[in-house]
Motif scaffolding. Structure first.
Motif, PDB file in Angstrom:
ATOM      1  N   LYS A 127       0.835  -1.218   0.000  1.00 27.06           N
ATOM      2  CA  LYS A 127       0.000   0.000   0.000  1.00 27.06           C
ATOM      3  C   LYS A 127       0.864   1.261   0.000  1.00 27.06           C
ATOM      4  CE  LYS A 127      -3.537  -2.248   2.794  1.00 27.06           C
ATOM      5  NZ  LYS A 127      -4.145  -2.211   4.134  1.00 27.06           N
ATOM      6  N   MET A 128       1.975   1.204   0.712  1.00 22.61           N
ATOM      7  CA  MET A 128       2.878   2.367   0.745  1.00 22.61           C
ATOM      8  C   MET A 128       3.488   2.583  -0.645  1.00 22.61           C
ATOM      9  SD  MET A 128       4.855   1.635   4.386  1.00 22.61           S
ATOM     10  CE  MET A 128       4.035   0.610   5.619  1.00 22.61           C
ATOM     11  N   LEU A 129       3.880   1.490  -1.283  1.00 20.37           N
ATOM     12  CA  LEU A 129       4.456   1.590  -2.634  1.00 20.37           C
ATOM     13  C   LEU A 129       3.417   2.149  -3.619  1.00 20.37           C
ATOM     14  CD1 LEU A 129       6.492  -1.695  -2.448  1.00 20.37           C
ATOM     15  CD2 LEU A 129       7.480   0.475  -3.217  1.00 20.37           C
ATOM     16  N   ARG A 130       2.149   1.786  -3.408  1.00 22.36           N
ATOM     17  CA  ARG A 130       1.079   2.312  -4.271  1.00 22.36           C
ATOM     18  C   ARG A 130       0.949   3.832  -4.087  1.00 22.36           C
ATOM     19  NH1 ARG A 130      -3.890  -0.337  -2.571  1.00 22.36           N
ATOM     20  NH2 ARG A 130      -2.900  -2.259  -3.324  1.00 22.36           N
ATOM     21  N   ASP A 131       1.057   4.287  -2.850  1.00 17.92           N
ATOM     22  CA  ASP A 131       1.036   5.743  -2.586  1.00 17.92           C
ATOM     23  C   ASP A 131       2.135   6.448  -3.375  1.00 17.92           C
ATOM     24  OD1 ASP A 131      -0.999   5.373  -0.793  1.00 17.92           O
ATOM     25  OD2 ASP A 131       0.182   5.852   1.015  1.00 17.92           O
ATOM     26  N   ASP A 183       3.640   5.350  -6.127  1.00 17.59           N
ATOM     27  CA  ASP A 183       3.287   5.318  -7.559  1.00 17.59           C
ATOM     28  C   ASP A 183       2.277   6.425  -7.886  1.00 17.59           C
ATOM     29  OD1 ASP A 183       4.966   3.215  -8.147  1.00 17.59           O
ATOM     30  OD2 ASP A 183       3.395   1.679  -8.031  1.00 17.59           O
ATOM     31  N   ASN A 184       1.298   6.592  -7.021  1.00 23.75           N
ATOM     32  CA  ASN A 184       0.288   7.641  -7.243  1.00 23.75           C
ATOM     33  C   ASN A 184       0.926   9.031  -7.220  1.00 23.75           C
ATOM     34  OD1 ASN A 184      -1.710   5.729  -7.473  1.00 23.75           O
ATOM     35  ND2 ASN A 184      -2.379   5.902  -5.330  1.00 23.75           N
ATOM     36  N   HIS A 185       1.822   9.223  -6.289  1.00 25.72           N
ATOM     37  CA  HIS A 185       2.553  10.494  -6.193  1.00 25.72           C
ATOM     38  C   HIS A 185       3.360  10.737  -7.471  1.00 25.72           C
ATOM     39  CE1 HIS A 185       5.326  13.513  -4.402  1.00 25.72           C
ATOM     40  NE2 HIS A 185       6.283  12.820  -4.999  1.00 25.72           N
ATOM     41  N   ASN A 186       4.004   9.691  -7.974  1.00 24.56           N
ATOM     42  CA  ASN A 186       4.849   9.808  -9.178  1.00 24.56           C
ATOM     43  C   ASN A 186       4.039  10.092 -10.440  1.00 24.56           C
ATOM     44  OD1 ASN A 186       7.301   9.419  -7.933  1.00 24.56           O
ATOM     45  ND2 ASN A 186       7.413   7.207  -8.365  1.00 24.56           N
ATOM     46  N   ALA A 187       2.800   9.617 -10.455  1.00 21.59           N
ATOM     47  CA  ALA A 187       2.001   9.641 -11.693  1.00 21.59           C
ATOM     48  C   ALA A 187       1.899  11.036 -12.304  1.00 21.59           C
ATOM     49  CB  ALA A 187       0.612   9.062 -11.424  1.00 21.59           C
ATOM     50  N   ASP A 188       1.848  12.058 -11.463  1.00 21.55           N
ATOM     51  CA  ASP A 188       1.666  13.425 -11.968  1.00 21.55           C
ATOM     52  C   ASP A 188       2.982  14.139 -12.257  1.00 21.55           C
ATOM     53  OD1 ASP A 188      -0.999  12.932 -11.395  1.00 21.55           O
ATOM     54  OD2 ASP A 188      -0.798  13.727  -9.355  1.00 21.55           O
ATOM     55  N   LEU A 189       4.098  13.453 -12.038  1.00 17.37           N
ATOM     56  CA  LEU A 189       5.390  14.158 -12.097  1.00 17.37           C
ATOM     57  C   LEU A 189       6.183  13.843 -13.360  1.00 17.37           C
ATOM     58  CD1 LEU A 189       6.558  13.561  -8.412  1.00 17.37           C
ATOM     59  CD2 LEU A 189       5.504  15.636  -9.352  1.00 17.37           C
ATOM     60  N   GLU A 190       7.086  14.793 -13.715  1.00 20.79           N
ATOM     61  CA  GLU A 190       8.074  14.555 -14.775  1.00 20.79           C
ATOM     62  C   GLU A 190       8.979  13.403 -14.326  1.00 20.79           C
ATOM     63  OE1 GLU A 190       8.408  16.365 -17.693  1.00 20.79           O
ATOM     64  OE2 GLU A 190       6.526  17.298 -17.036  1.00 20.79           O
ATOM     65  N   GLU A 191       9.573  12.701 -15.277  1.00 20.38           N
ATOM     66  CA  GLU A 191      10.406  11.550 -14.935  1.00 20.38           C
ATOM     67  C   GLU A 191      11.502  11.914 -13.933  1.00 20.38           C
ATOM     68  OE1 GLU A 191      11.474   9.039 -18.200  1.00 20.38           O
ATOM     69  OE2 GLU A 191      12.972   7.945 -17.004  1.00 20.38           O
ATOM     70  N   ASN A 192      12.134  13.057 -14.158  1.00 22.86           N
ATOM     71  CA  ASN A 192      13.256  13.446 -13.291  1.00 22.86           C
ATOM     72  C   ASN A 192      12.841  13.745 -11.851  1.00 22.86           C
ATOM     73  OD1 ASN A 192      15.384  13.090 -14.956  1.00 22.86           O
ATOM     74  ND2 ASN A 192      15.473  15.226 -15.680  1.00 22.86           N
ATOM     75  N   ASP A 193      11.586  14.061 -11.661  1.00 19.52           N
ATOM     76  CA  ASP A 193      11.109  14.416 -10.321  1.00 19.52           C
ATOM     77  C   ASP A 193      10.538  13.221  -9.558  1.00 19.52           C
ATOM     78  OD1 ASP A 193      11.814  17.027 -10.845  1.00 19.52           O
ATOM     79  OD2 ASP A 193       9.816  17.566 -11.599  1.00 19.52           O
ATOM     80  N   ARG A 194      10.436  12.094 -10.229  1.00 24.11           N
ATOM     81  CA  ARG A 194       9.799  10.934  -9.596  1.00 24.11           C
ATOM     82  C   ARG A 194      10.689  10.296  -8.548  1.00 24.11           C
ATOM     83  NH1 ARG A 194       7.763   8.275 -15.219  1.00 24.11           N
ATOM     84  NH2 ARG A 194       6.307   9.950 -15.761  1.00 24.11           N
ATOM     85  N   ILE A 195      10.041   9.682  -7.574  1.00 22.79           N
ATOM     86  CA  ILE A 195      10.752   8.891  -6.557  1.00 22.79           C
ATOM     87  C   ILE A 195      11.079   7.527  -7.145  1.00 22.79           C
ATOM     88  CG2 ILE A 195      10.501   7.725  -4.323  1.00 22.79           C
ATOM     89  CD1 ILE A 195       8.483   9.949  -3.568  1.00 22.79           C
ATOM     90  N   THR A 196      12.336   7.092  -6.987  1.00 24.07           N
ATOM     91  CA  THR A 196      12.699   5.723  -7.355  1.00 24.07           C
ATOM     92  C   THR A 196      12.436   4.827  -6.145  1.00 24.07           C
ATOM     93  OG1 THR A 196      14.443   6.612  -8.757  1.00 24.07           O
ATOM     94  CG2 THR A 196      14.569   4.267  -8.234  1.00 24.07           C
ATOM     95  N   THR A 197      11.951   3.620  -6.395  1.00 27.68           N
ATOM     96  CA  THR A 197      11.666   2.697  -5.283  1.00 27.68           C
ATOM     97  C   THR A 197      12.495   1.419  -5.402  1.00 27.68           C
ATOM     98  OG1 THR A 197       9.813   1.766  -6.529  1.00 27.68           O
ATOM     99  CG2 THR A 197       9.293   3.504  -4.933  1.00 27.68           C
ATOM    100  N   SER A 198      12.792   0.836  -4.255  1.00 25.68           N
ATOM    101  CA  SER A 198      13.462  -0.470  -4.244  1.00 25.68           C
ATOM    102  C   SER A 198      12.906  -1.321  -3.106  1.00 25.68           C
ATOM    103  CB  SER A 198      14.980  -0.323  -4.103  1.00 25.68           C
ATOM    104  OG  SER A 198      15.328   0.440  -2.971  1.00 25.68           O
TER     105      SER A 198
END
Lengths: 316, 316
Positions: free
Chosen positions: A148-152, A154-169
């Motif tokens: 669920k946290m990872l989904r949050d 992804d949702n946060h990233n959806a509206d952002l430019e690629e460079n501004d997105r959070i990378t996850t591991s």
């Protein structure tokens, strides 16, 4: 506002380490040379190494309001790790491992008390995602909450430019079936040697090739294999393997995998290509094996700067 | 102002107790059933039992300003023990014993780290002696400093009526030659079975008869001998022996001697004659052996009231 922080989530543990001349005889009463406390847990160790490497780092998890709390607060502060969003839980006990080290045989005997500290839940995941460049999860029995946290994110990233997105591991380390649900939820998936072997893979290349079908589009599987080095495979691309880098004498391998993960995340955050990041991570993990604990890494030349174009890089 | 407080001096230790199914195999990684912390050290245990018996009690010693401090403060408070005059020492480590209990074999394996906490010195002995009815010393390697503290008490007593004087006691437990200098400096001398055996005495009666020549005029030697009971001998008077009182099933003998000492001090403080005090002390020590730790003594009928004339007494 800081936007490049690395957030690590996992379970906290205290290691009480007794350095003994020899492993004790049952029912004896003996003195040890020294006892020391160490903050432990995979994501905690990864946070410690990230901080030493110069990354701005935050740990997020539950912390028991128990006798160990004072030590832990001090230790996080000494390590330069932010814990502002951690959840302090009353009326529970901290996971503690008693570790008996024998000088004579080199053995390491662990007596673990898992305590009653609850896992972090999705409800506890109250952070300003705008602060982070990378979020790393130590896969836990509470994997469904972590999904669920990872989904949050992804949702946060959806509206952002690629460079501004959070990378996850995510890190899949212990052979717990519940962890399987994490494998297609992050950009980078760290598979441990133990996890790979439990799934029938007996080399790092077999492991990444075996697991890569399960990760999501654009994601990469990474696997370190002790003295056999490490490899990585982005989905649909070739496997990249690098050899281990030995420190000469092996002193202490506790947390070597967590060190490897930290160095990979640090290098990738800095824009390194996969091969450079792997080489750097093997170097840092090798150095760690040549020293007790992590703090000696401070005095080792391990700085990592991506080259200016951001598409290639090297450790210097 | 309170004038009937009992002051106990000694060295503080933390016991970290792991309750295991069985004693661990060397180099294994196993879970234990439970870990718990316990405040330890002879005079500390004696203080705990005195408080449970209803005596106003203070502990005096050094306390390390280390990770254990929070636990210790809470534990003293829970136990109702005053520590206002303790010396908190920076930059040193607390003595810690790791104790591995095996359910299968009943064994108790101790790995002790003596830490770097300094002993209390005469300079640290800054107390208002007017507050105390009794001062008890756990004989320490710093016995020469303890001798100076005992001299301060003798000087304080010199100007007082007999009824207002502080009674003193010393415990000689471990076989350390340095402790011998304490034997003629107190009103009551507790000799442990181990100390007696190290000096060639193989029964409680032999022990008190052997040591009584060394104590000062008017002083009494006391010796408890496990399941063989206890005895006492005032200088120049006959030996009084009493049998042990068994709790039925022996559960935990850790601190049984410290419990005996506490009950003796409590009864004598209340004006008991020696025989009644010995009987009471054997009863409390026996009860303690039938339970884990000390706190269960709270729920046992162990009240002790001296009879009204103050010259004789009985446990009820």
């Amino acid at each position: 506002m800081e936007t490049n922080r690395i957030l690590c989530l996992g379970k906290l543990c205290v290691d009480i380490i007794a350095e003994c001349e020899d492993f004790p005889q049952e029912d004896s009463d003996q003195r040890c040379k020294r006892q020391r406390w160490q903050r432990g847990g995979n994501a905690n160790n990864t946070s410690t190494v990230l901080s030493i490497l110069g990354a701005p780092v935050e740990y997020l998890g539950t912390i028991a309001n128990s006798h160990e709390l004072g030590f832990l607060r001090d230790d996080y502060q000494r390590a330069g790790i932010i814990i502002d969003n951690c959840v302090i839980v009353d009326n529970c006990s901290c996971p503690v491992s008693l570790v008996l080290l024998s000088s004579v045989s080199g053995s390491r005997t662990i007596i673990h008390d898992s305590g009653s500290l609850p896992e972090l839940t999705h409800k506890d995941f109250q952070v300003d995602l705008g602060s982070y460049a990378w979020v790393h999860f130590e896969g836990r029995p509470s994997a469904a909450e972590q999904v669920k946290m990872l989904r949050d994110i992804d949702n946060h990233n959806a509206d952002l430019e690629e460079n501004d997105r959070i990378t996850t591991s995510v890190e899949l380390e212990k052979n717990r079936p519940v962890l399987a649900q994490l494998i297609d939820k992050a950009d980078y998936v760290f598979i441990s040697k133990d996890y790979a072997k439990a799934h029938g893979f007996y080399s790092k290349e077999d492991a990444v090739e075996g697991f890569v079908d399960k990760v999501r589009e654009g994601a990469t599987v990474i696997c370190a294999w002790g003295e056999d080095g490490a490899c990585a495979k982005p989905k649909g691309e070739p496997t990249i393997s690098v050899p281990a880098i030995s420190p000469g004498t092996i002193i202490d391998t506790l947390g070597a995998g967590d060190t490897f993960n930290a160095a990979m995340i640090h290098a990738l955050c800095k824009g390194a290509v996969l091969q450079s990041a792997l080489t750097f991570a093997c170097k840092v993990a090798g150095e760690k094996c040549g020293m007790k604990g992590f703090s000696g890494l401070r005095y080792t030349d391990l700085s990592f700067e991506a080259e200016s174009d951001g598409s290639s890089s090297g450790s210097k």
